[in-house]
Design a protein around this motif. Structure first.
Motif, PDB file in Angstrom:
ATOM      1  N   LEU B 279       0.773  -1.226   0.010  1.00 27.31           N
ATOM      2  CA  LEU B 279      -0.015   0.010  -0.112  1.00 27.31           C
ATOM      3  C   LEU B 279       0.843   1.299   0.006  1.00 27.31           C
ATOM      4  O   LEU B 279       0.372   2.203  -0.605  1.00 27.31           O
ATOM      5  N   GLY B 280       1.954   1.425   0.866  1.00 26.72           N
ATOM      6  CA  GLY B 280       2.822   2.328   0.803  1.00 26.72           C
ATOM      7  C   GLY B 280       3.532   2.511  -0.711  1.00 26.72           C
ATOM      8  O   GLY B 280       3.498   3.694  -1.074  1.00 26.72           O
ATOM      9  N   ALA B 281       3.997   1.510  -1.282  1.00 24.47           N
ATOM     10  CA  ALA B 281       4.541   1.685  -2.615  1.00 24.47           C
ATOM     11  C   ALA B 281       3.251   2.269  -3.494  1.00 24.47           C
ATOM     12  O   ALA B 281       3.739   3.048  -4.339  1.00 24.47           O
ATOM     13  N   SER B 282       1.875   1.699  -3.405  1.00 20.27           N
ATOM     14  CA  SER B 282       1.029   2.240  -4.324  1.00 20.27           C
ATOM     15  C   SER B 282       1.162   3.967  -4.148  1.00 20.27           C
ATOM     16  O   SER B 282       0.741   4.652  -4.938  1.00 20.27           O
ATOM     17  N   VAL B 283       1.088   4.304  -2.900  1.00 20.51           N
ATOM     18  CA  VAL B 283       0.903   5.872  -2.408  1.00 20.51           C
ATOM     19  C   VAL B 283       1.937   6.459  -3.051  1.00 20.51           C
ATOM     20  O   VAL B 283       1.670   7.405  -3.779  1.00 20.51           O
ATOM     21  N   SER B 284       3.227   5.952  -2.991  1.00 19.15           N
ATOM     22  CA  SER B 284       4.231   6.774  -3.419  1.00 19.15           C
ATOM     23  C   SER B 284       4.230   6.908  -5.038  1.00 19.15           C
ATOM     24  O   SER B 284       4.922   7.648  -5.682  1.00 19.15           O
ATOM     25  N   LEU B 285       3.567   5.748  -5.576  1.00 21.03           N
ATOM     26  CA  LEU B 285       3.496   5.838  -7.200  1.00 21.03           C
ATOM     27  C   LEU B 285       2.780   7.061  -7.537  1.00 21.03           C
ATOM     28  O   LEU B 285       2.975   7.453  -8.772  1.00 21.03           O
ATOM     29  N   PHE B 286       1.937   7.753  -6.861  1.00 20.44           N
ATOM     30  CA  PHE B 286       0.969   8.621  -7.243  1.00 20.44           C
ATOM     31  C   PHE B 286       1.725  10.086  -7.335  1.00 20.44           C
ATOM     32  O   PHE B 286       1.345  10.839  -8.090  1.00 20.44           O
ATOM     33  N   MET B 287       3.095   9.977  -6.975  1.00 25.69           N
ATOM     34  CA  MET B 287       4.053  11.091  -7.417  1.00 25.69           C
ATOM     35  C   MET B 287       4.227  11.176  -8.904  1.00 25.69           C
ATOM     36  O   MET B 287       5.004  11.886  -9.341  1.00 25.69           O
ATOM     37  N   VAL B 288       4.568   9.825  -9.257  1.00 24.83           N
ATOM     38  CA  VAL B 288       5.128   9.503 -10.774  1.00 24.83           C
ATOM     39  C   VAL B 288       4.441  10.419 -11.910  1.00 24.83           C
ATOM     40  O   VAL B 288       5.272  11.288 -12.480  1.00 24.83           O
ATOM     41  N   PRO B 289       3.017  10.780 -11.946  1.00 23.90           N
ATOM     42  CA  PRO B 289       2.731  11.560 -13.088  1.00 23.90           C
ATOM     43  C   PRO B 289       3.190  13.008 -13.037  1.00 23.90           C
ATOM     44  O   PRO B 289       3.473  13.190 -14.233  1.00 23.90           O
ATOM     45  N   ILE B 290       3.255  13.588 -12.062  1.00 20.74           N
ATOM     46  CA  ILE B 290       3.635  14.992 -11.817  1.00 20.74           C
ATOM     47  C   ILE B 290       5.159  15.055 -12.069  1.00 20.74           C
ATOM     48  O   ILE B 290       5.565  15.891 -12.784  1.00 20.74           O
ATOM     49  N   LEU B 291       5.784  13.875 -11.721  1.00 16.93           N
ATOM     50  CA  LEU B 291       7.182  13.904 -11.825  1.00 16.93           C
ATOM     51  C   LEU B 291       7.519  13.799 -13.503  1.00 16.93           C
ATOM     52  O   LEU B 291       8.293  14.420 -14.119  1.00 16.93           O
ATOM     53  N   ALA B 292       6.774  12.969 -13.909  1.00 13.24           N
ATOM     54  CA  ALA B 292       7.088  12.794 -15.526  1.00 13.24           C
ATOM     55  C   ALA B 292       6.727  13.690 -16.448  1.00 13.24           C
ATOM     56  O   ALA B 292       7.479  14.249 -17.319  1.00 13.24           O
ATOM     57  N   VAL B 293       5.750  14.522 -16.071  1.00  6.75           N
ATOM     58  CA  VAL B 293       5.113  15.621 -16.910  1.00  6.75           C
ATOM     59  C   VAL B 293       6.290  16.682 -16.743  1.00  6.75           C
ATOM     60  O   VAL B 293       6.793  17.344 -17.715  1.00  6.75           O
ATOM     61  N   ALA B 294       6.758  17.094 -15.472  1.00  6.10           N
ATOM     62  CA  ALA B 294       7.749  18.042 -15.106  1.00  6.10           C
ATOM     63  C   ALA B 294       9.041  17.678 -15.828  1.00  6.10           C
ATOM     64  O   ALA B 294       9.697  18.413 -16.602  1.00  6.10           O
ATOM     65  N   ALA B 295       9.565  16.176 -15.777  1.00  7.12           N
ATOM     66  CA  ALA B 295      10.553  15.908 -16.412  1.00  7.12           C
ATOM     67  C   ALA B 295      10.629  16.164 -17.854  1.00  7.12           C
ATOM     68  O   ALA B 295      11.687  16.382 -18.485  1.00  7.12           O
ATOM     69  N   THR B 296       9.588  15.685 -18.383  1.00  2.00           N
ATOM     70  CA  THR B 296       9.457  15.806 -19.797  1.00  2.00           C
ATOM     71  C   THR B 296       9.708  17.223 -20.541  1.00  2.00           C
ATOM     72  O   THR B 296      10.369  17.446 -21.279  1.00  2.00           O
ATOM     73  N   PHE B 297       9.052  18.259 -19.718  1.00  3.45           N
ATOM     74  CA  PHE B 297       9.309  19.434 -20.026  1.00  3.45           C
ATOM     75  C   PHE B 297      10.533  20.025 -19.801  1.00  3.45           C
ATOM     76  O   PHE B 297      11.373  20.874 -20.671  1.00  3.45           O
ATOM     77  N   ILE B 298      11.420  19.630 -18.528  1.00  2.00           N
ATOM     78  CA  ILE B 298      12.595  19.960 -18.538  1.00  2.00           C
ATOM     79  C   ILE B 298      13.597  19.487 -19.593  1.00  2.00           C
ATOM     80  O   ILE B 298      14.483  20.266 -20.211  1.00  2.00           O
ATOM     81  N   LEU B 299      13.316  18.163 -19.730  1.00  2.00           N
ATOM     82  CA  LEU B 299      14.221  17.572 -20.742  1.00  2.00           C
ATOM     83  C   LEU B 299      13.875  18.108 -22.273  1.00  2.00           C
ATOM     84  O   LEU B 299      14.881  18.284 -23.116  1.00  2.00           O
ATOM     85  N   ARG B 300      12.622  18.738 -22.585  1.00  2.00           N
ATOM     86  CA  ARG B 300      12.718  19.202 -23.923  1.00  2.00           C
ATOM     87  C   ARG B 300      13.465  20.643 -24.101  1.00  2.00           C
ATOM     88  O   ARG B 300      13.966  20.715 -24.907  1.00  2.00           O
ATOM     89  N   ASP B 301      13.377  21.216 -22.957  1.00  4.50           N
ATOM     90  CA  ASP B 301      14.030  22.720 -22.930  1.00  4.50           C
ATOM     91  C   ASP B 301      15.550  22.405 -22.968  1.00  4.50           C
ATOM     92  O   ASP B 301      16.266  23.183 -23.598  1.00  4.50           O
ATOM     93  N   ILE B 302      16.145  21.381 -22.294  1.00  8.61           N
ATOM     94  CA  ILE B 302      17.584  20.955 -22.364  1.00  8.61           C
ATOM     95  C   ILE B 302      18.023  20.640 -23.870  1.00  8.61           C
ATOM     96  O   ILE B 302      18.903  21.085 -24.327  1.00  8.61           O
ATOM     97  N   THR B 303      17.273  19.624 -24.198  1.00  8.81           N
ATOM     98  CA  THR B 303      17.741  19.445 -25.721  1.00  8.81           C
ATOM     99  C   THR B 303      17.516  20.521 -26.695  1.00  8.81           C
ATOM    100  O   THR B 303      18.205  20.452 -27.706  1.00  8.81           O
ATOM    101  N   LYS B 304      16.476  21.251 -26.592  1.00  8.80           N
ATOM    102  CA  LYS B 304      16.101  22.372 -27.423  1.00  8.80           C
ATOM    103  C   LYS B 304      17.488  23.326 -27.332  1.00  8.80           C
ATOM    104  O   LYS B 304      18.078  23.608 -28.300  1.00  8.80           O
TER     105      LYS B 304
END
Lengths: 309, 309
Positions: B279-304
């Motif tokens: 259950l703890g692991a499932s709770v922590s996994l809910f952080m992933v979507p926000i992290l993924a979105v932010a990471a995508t934007f950062i990566l795009r900026d860096i590659t640009k």
């Protein structure tokens, strides 16, 4: 900057010929802007420095003075008893020693792994090197709060399978902290190495230097400021890490400073605030001292982590 | 792979090049070996646990049976979970906005004063970022203490009522955000200050000649020039703030009535303290979507930016 240089001359003109009111008003605006800047900077400095100052104030108070609820912002009878008590107590010194050993070893492990890997990634293109560099950056974004539960379970599995108890030992932290420090240090080192002109190492290779010599004789000396910045950062992260030791260590002899202070100095509902503040202040001292002496490297590392790419 | 690609032209050219061939082969092998510790670390201690967390999240409490999405269904049915979702978003978004605003304002004040004094002020204002968060949060815990709060002492002396800083839901949420802003704002200040210094002075001079007000100068010159760094700093901070653990853990432990829990602290409570690892692991996994979105934007900026250079 340019305004500041112009300001004295315009004031002089304005004073000599009051008819030119326009110039005078620009410099007056400028002076007022400066005054307001200082005013707000003082306010913000009070806000930013208040907690550490309050820690220091409380650390000089005896328990009697704290419970007497006198002016909390002033010390009426300063005493060093909290410091003496804490520093003669084996427990606190154990926390300090654990923290110091863990942090120093994590710094060594991290810098060795990341400098060598960053050199290969920045200079020796090989299959998958670009993907690996991106992967390093992505792992740098994965927080400890996502990894502690699976790592906890993995360590339990290691214990069951190989009979190696990784849990509840301070040295386990030396395995865990690199998950946070290595990706970051590698990332900023790639940035620093990539900024070194290619001609430099090409010349060395033509002169017959091996890759290893190129790294030690050219890259490390040239990128030394970056290495210092990464070292400071790794140390700060390792010293401050709170979640992993909280989850993986429990016996008082195995705790590191942040967790030790939070769990042992707070006993049930009895808060010995004088000692807690002293402990926290002494615990914050090593990063603060390093910062005081190497501020420019620290700031360089801070800005490089997010901007170098 | 690089070897295979490189072999083509080399075999075509004269036989004397076989030493070059060897060198090429050696180079990529050496490079791979140099990055091997990094690759192993990332695979074993970051990538594997991250994937393992997904698997763990699909087991029952005793980790004996596969329950698919059962844990998630269970979480969706609990009010506490939705409160944690709300509080995590409120905490991260509010804190990042205030950190960005305060950082921007303070950076301007520091930039305004003569450059001689800037180093001193910058050094002072960065102190909250240098102190390990667990330790500085202890100072805040003491400042918010229910019976000896130094803030309430001030409020009392200017004739206001006491505030239950950590006792009431609203104030407790305010307090954890305040501490986060206090720790994180200096980072924004440093990033923005570095970027302010890179805005060419001529742009401001041109704006001044055109009669721009200070507000227009900020809106039409400063902000567009700093857009990139503002975005990337905010995204970085969003990741770190969203995954924050130390502040809530030390300050409130999620109290009163779990209303200040964020994903990380609740995952710790459920997974480690209550022993329900899946259950703890499932709770922590809910952080992933926000992290993924932010990471995508950062990566795009860096590659640009990488391709611009």
């Amino acid at each position: 900057m340019a305004d500041a240089a112009i300001a004295p001359t315009t004031t002089a003109t304005a004073a000599a010929t009051p008819a030119h009111g326009r110039y005078g008003s620009i410099s007056r605006d400028r002076r007022w802007a400066l005054r307001w800047s200082y005013f707000f900077l003082v306010l913000f400095a009070i806000f930013f420095l208040m907690p550490p100052v309050y820690m220091f104030i409380t650390s000089l108070k005896s328990s009697a003075e704290i419970s007497a609820a006198t002016n909390p912002w002033w010390v009426y009878s300063p005493t060093l008893s909290n410091y003496i008590e804490l520093l003669t107590q084996n427990q606190y010194l154990t926390f300090f020693r654990n923290s110091a050993i863990v942090s120093v070893f994590v710094v060594i492990i991290t810098m060795v792994i990341s400098v060598i890997a960053a050199f290969a990634l920045a200079r020796m293109r090989f299959w998958g090197s670009a993907a690996l560099a991106t992967g390093v950056f992505l792992t740098y974004l994965i927080p400890d709060t996502l990894l502690f539960i699976p790592l906890f379970k993995m360590f339990a599995w290691v214990n069951e399978t190989f009979d190696i108890q990784l849990m509840n030992h301070w040295w386990t932290l030396m395995i865990l902290y690199p998950t946070l420090t290595v990706p970051f240090a590698t990332w900023i080192m790639i940035g620093y190495f990539a900024s070194i002109p290619k001609e430099l190492d090409e010349a060395a290779l033509i002169d017959g230097a091996t890759w290893f010599q190129t790294l030690t004789k050219i890259f490390i000396p040239v990128a030394l400021p970056g290495i210092i910045a990464a070292t400071i950062f790794t140390f700060t992260v390792a010293w401050a890490q709170f979640l992993y030791p909280l989850a993986f260590t429990t016996s008082t002899s195995e705790l590191v400073l942040p967790v030790g202070i939070v769990t042992t100095l707070i006993k049930g509902d009895v808060f010995n605030w004088g000692q807690i503040m002293t402990g926290a202040l002494l615990g914050a001292a090593p990063p603060l001292i390093i910062y005081a002496f190497l501020m420019d490297y620290y700031i360089a590392g801070l800005t490089a982590g997010a901007t170098k790419g | 792979m690089a070897d295979i690609a490189a072999r083509g032209p080399i075999t075509i050219s004269a036989g004397g090049r076989s030493s070059l061939h060897k060198l090429m082969q050696r180079k990529s092998t050496i490079a791979f070996l140099m990055t091997l510790p990094l690759i192993l670390l990332i695979l074993v201690l970051v990538a594997y646990p991250a994937g393992y967390a997904v698997y763990l999240a699909m087991l029952n409490k005793g980790m004996t049976r596969f329950v698919g999405l059962g844990n998630f269904a269970f979480l969706f049915g609990r009010d506490t979970f939705w409160m944690v979702v709300f509080q995590s978003c409120l905490f991260a978004i509010t804190a990042v906005i205030f950190k960005a605003i305060i950082g921007f304002v303070v950076a301007h004040f520091v930039h305004n004063i003569p450059s001689k004094g800037q180093r001193k002020w910058r050094g002072m204002l960065l102190v909250p970022w240098v102190i390990p968060p667990a330790m500085s949060t202890l100072a805040w815990l003491w400042l918010f203490d229910p019976s000896y709060s130094a803030f309430n002492w001030i409020l009392e002396h200017i004739g206001l009522d006491h505030v239950a800083w950590l006792g009431e839901t609203g104030w407790a949420r305010f307090s954890v955000i305040l501490v986060n802003v206090w720790i994180g704002a200096p980072f924004f200040m440093i990033m923005y200050l570095a970027s302010l210094k890179s805005v060419p002075e001529q742009l401001y001079e041109a704006a001044a000649i055109d009669g721009a007000t200070w507000w227009q100068r900020i809106w039409y010159v400063t902000l567009p020039m700093m857009r990139n760094i503002i975005a990337i700093t905010a995204l970085f901070s969003l990741i770190v703030t969203f995954a924050n653990f130390d502040i809530v853990r030390v300050l409130t432990k999620g109290d009163p009535l779990n209303t200040t829990h964020v994903f990380a602290t609740w995952a710790f409570r459920v997974g480690i303290e209550s022993g329900d690892i899946p259950l703890g692991a499932s709770v922590s996994l809910f952080m992933v979507p926000i992290l993924a979105v932010a990471a995508t934007f950062i990566l795009r900026d860096i590659t640009k930016r990488g391709s611009e250079v």
